[in-house]
Design an enzyme around this catalytic site. Structure first.
Site, PDB file in Angstrom:
ATOM      1  N   GLN A 125     -23.646  -4.815 -46.984  1.00  0.00           N
ATOM      2  CA  GLN A 125     -23.791  -5.642 -48.079  1.00  0.00           C
ATOM      3  C   GLN A 125     -24.771  -4.990 -49.080  1.00  0.00           C
ATOM      4  O   GLN A 125     -24.674  -4.874 -50.192  1.00  0.00           O
ATOM      5  CB  GLN A 125     -24.141  -6.969 -47.686  1.00  0.00           C
ATOM      6  CG  GLN A 125     -23.840  -8.098 -48.789  1.00  0.00           C
ATOM      7  CD  GLN A 125     -22.543  -8.062 -49.338  1.00  0.00           C
ATOM      8  OE1 GLN A 125     -22.300  -8.045 -50.608  1.00  0.00           O
ATOM      9  NE2 GLN A 125     -21.580  -8.522 -48.425  1.00  0.00           N
ATOM     10  N   ASN A 183     -24.968 -10.996 -46.005  1.00  0.00           N
ATOM     11  CA  ASN A 183     -23.945 -11.186 -46.995  1.00  0.00           C
ATOM     12  C   ASN A 183     -23.844 -12.549 -47.571  1.00  0.00           C
ATOM     13  O   ASN A 183     -23.447 -12.961 -48.488  1.00  0.00           O
ATOM     14  CB  ASN A 183     -22.704 -10.876 -46.288  1.00  0.00           C
ATOM     15  CG  ASN A 183     -22.663 -11.146 -44.712  1.00  0.00           C
ATOM     16  OD1 ASN A 183     -23.629 -10.941 -44.076  1.00  0.00           O
ATOM     17  ND2 ASN A 183     -21.728 -11.830 -44.507  1.00  0.00           N
ATOM     18  N   CYS A 216     -14.871 -14.270 -43.487  1.00  0.00           N
ATOM     19  CA  CYS A 216     -14.333 -14.560 -42.447  1.00  0.00           C
ATOM     20  C   CYS A 216     -14.118 -15.828 -41.874  1.00  0.00           C
ATOM     21  O   CYS A 216     -13.411 -16.334 -40.880  1.00  0.00           O
ATOM     22  CB  CYS A 216     -15.016 -13.613 -41.200  1.00  0.00           C
ATOM     23  SG  CYS A 216     -15.576 -12.060 -42.039  1.00  0.00           S
TER      24      CYS A 216
HETATM   25  C1  LIG Z   1     -18.322  -7.071 -45.202  1.00  0.00           C
HETATM   26  C2  LIG Z   1     -19.588  -6.837 -44.299  1.00  0.00           C
HETATM   27  C3  LIG Z   1     -19.072  -6.331 -42.939  1.00  0.00           C
HETATM   28  C4  LIG Z   1     -17.661  -5.710 -42.597  1.00  0.00           C
HETATM   29  O1  LIG Z   1     -17.293  -4.704 -43.497  1.00  0.00           O
HETATM   30  P1  LIG Z   1     -15.934  -4.520 -43.199  1.00  0.00           P
HETATM   31  O2  LIG Z   1     -15.603  -3.332 -44.055  1.00  0.00           O
HETATM   32  O3  LIG Z   1     -15.197  -5.604 -44.133  1.00  0.00           O
HETATM   33  O4  LIG Z   1     -15.317  -4.534 -41.884  1.00  0.00           O
HETATM   34  C5  LIG Z   1     -20.378  -6.163 -42.171  1.00  0.00           C
HETATM   35  N1  LIG Z   1     -21.502  -6.556 -42.575  1.00  0.00           N
HETATM   36  C6  LIG Z   1     -21.704  -6.964 -43.483  1.00  0.00           C
HETATM   37  C7  LIG Z   1     -23.222  -7.322 -43.958  1.00  0.00           C
HETATM   38  C8  LIG Z   1     -20.887  -7.112 -44.708  1.00  0.00           C
HETATM   39  O5  LIG Z   1     -21.072  -7.845 -45.821  1.00  0.00           O
END
Ligand SMILES: *Cc1c(COP(=O)(O)O)cnc(C)c1O
Length: 384
Positions: free
Chosen positions: A180, A152, A326
């Site tokens: 992602q 991500n 985050c």
């Molecule tokens: C956004 C993301 C998450 C978390 O997903 P949520 O639905 O926001 O809890 C986990 N792993 C990756 C690679 C992400 O981009």
């Protein structure tokens, strides 16, 4: 505001919202109820499960709906590690420092609080997990490996099918966080060869607060949310019917429109990468130059406070990110950027630009005209 942060989240597609709306006030039954209103809700969930299974090329009963991508990661790691240790005694978990915290913090907790052993897999200079590192780390006592499909923060795509093949040859479970990746990459689990795969709705124009976990038939999990028998007794709690309907429709559209969406964002991304590296001194691309998500451009700028740059961009009308959403407000460079080997004066100045359906050449051009002066301004303020 020009939105350039589609890796953090995406707006809900109008077609997805339209599919969801009847399940709030008309078809509001509990899918576990015997009466017709309940059956209607159950049918909607089973149709959604079929839709997801069609995209993943798996069976419908291999799909577990969850509340988000993070929950899917938690259920995969915690559930599989514990079930595996119960049946075989194996207690090594292999993962990398580039993982989303939903994986890396879960692995760390399993080590610290639950007696598992954790080994970090080596990364190459683009932040990818190498085949050699998995080959080297796996031992007779390994329970599972978890490697994300696409990162991500830096967009790098990992060689999932090759890694999963190594896992299979060594008889260990393989999980991939595809949260992602799913917006742009093929999530066919047969081709990928994975045992477990996490998805999250809001990264591909579905609603926030809903996710799914693919669990290959025969893979045992210990549920971490106990109660009713929903989701094959792996995830208790009355299902969020409208969100599950929206998730499935969003994933179906992502698969159907994958090529068109990629063709839309990729040239814009390439333009961003080319012009930023050319026009801004002391700038570097982070992540793999080619093997990266088609909507993803990420950089480090020397002697820039990344959070300050984000604020300057925000004031100028651009929504970007420095890495994972985050981590906003955290003055430390992220583990992902640090793992690439940058010194602190580079690592603190990260910027992530991610594109999506509403991105246009004109918006990108406006951004590219503004960015160089804001980087310079951030550098001046940094030197005071
Ligand atoms: C956004 C993301 C998450 C978390 O997903 P949520 O639905 O926001 O809890 C986990 N792993 C990756 C690679 C992400 O981009």
């Amino acid at each position: 505001m020009i939105y350039l942060d589609y890796a953090a989240t995406t707006p809900v597609d109008q077609r997805v919202l339209d599919a969801m709306l009847p399940y709030f006030r008309e078809n509001y039954g509990n899918p576990s109820s015997i009466h017709r209103l309940g059956q209607k809700a159950e049918t909607a969930i089973e149709e959604a499960r079929e839709k997801v299974a069609a995209v993943l090329h798996c069976r419908a009963d291999e799909i577990i709906f969850t509340s988000c991508g993070s929950e899917s990661d938690n259920l995969a790691l915690r559930g599989a590690a514990m079930a595996r240790r119960n049946s075989t005694g194996e207690k090594w978990i292999l993962t990398s420092k580039n993982e989303h915290h939903a994986v890396s913090k879960t692995a760390q907790q399993l080590e610290k609080e639950y007696g598992f052993l954790l080994e970090w897999l080596d990364l190459d200079e683009h932040g990818a997990v190498t085949l050699a590192s998995l080959n080297k780390a796996v031992c007779n006592d390994t329970a599972l490996a978890s490697v994300m499909y696409a990162n991500n923060e830096i967009g790098t795509i990992n060689p999932i099918s090759e890694l999963a093949e190594i896992a299979k040859a060594n008889n260990i479970l393989f999980h991939t966080d595809a949260v992602q990746a799913a917006a742009y990459l093929d999530v066919n689990v047969e081709k990928l060869g994975v045992d477990l795969m996490s998805l999250g709705g809001h990264k591909f124009y579905g609603p926030k607060g809903v996710g799914a976990l693919y669990v290959r038939k025969g893979t045992k999990l210990i549920p971490h949310q106990t109660g009713g028998g929903q989701e094959f007794s792996l995830r208790a709690g009355t299902q969020n019917v409208p969100y599950i309907v929206g998730f499935a429709e969003a994933l179906r559209l992502a698969a159907e429109e994958r090529e068109a969406r990629t063709a839309h964002v990729k040239p814009l991304r390439d333009q961003i990468i080319g012009r930023v590296l050319e026009e801004i001194s002391d700038s570097k691309l982070t992540g793999h130059p080619e093997n990266r998500l088609p909507n993803h451009a990420s950089f480090v700028f020397k002697d820039v406070d990344g959070n300050l740059l984000l604020q300057l961009l925000d004031s100028a009308g651009f929504a970007c990110s420095s890495g994972s959403a985050c981590k906003t407000g955290n003055p430390e460079p992220s583990e992902v950027i640090t793992s690439l080997g940058y010194s602190r004066d580079w690592a603190l100045g990260s910027l992530r630009i991610t594109l999506g359906v509403d991105s246009t050449a004109q918006k990108v051009d406006e951004f590219l005209k503004t960015l160089p002066s804001l980087v310079e301004k951030a550098r001046t303020l940094n030197h005071r």
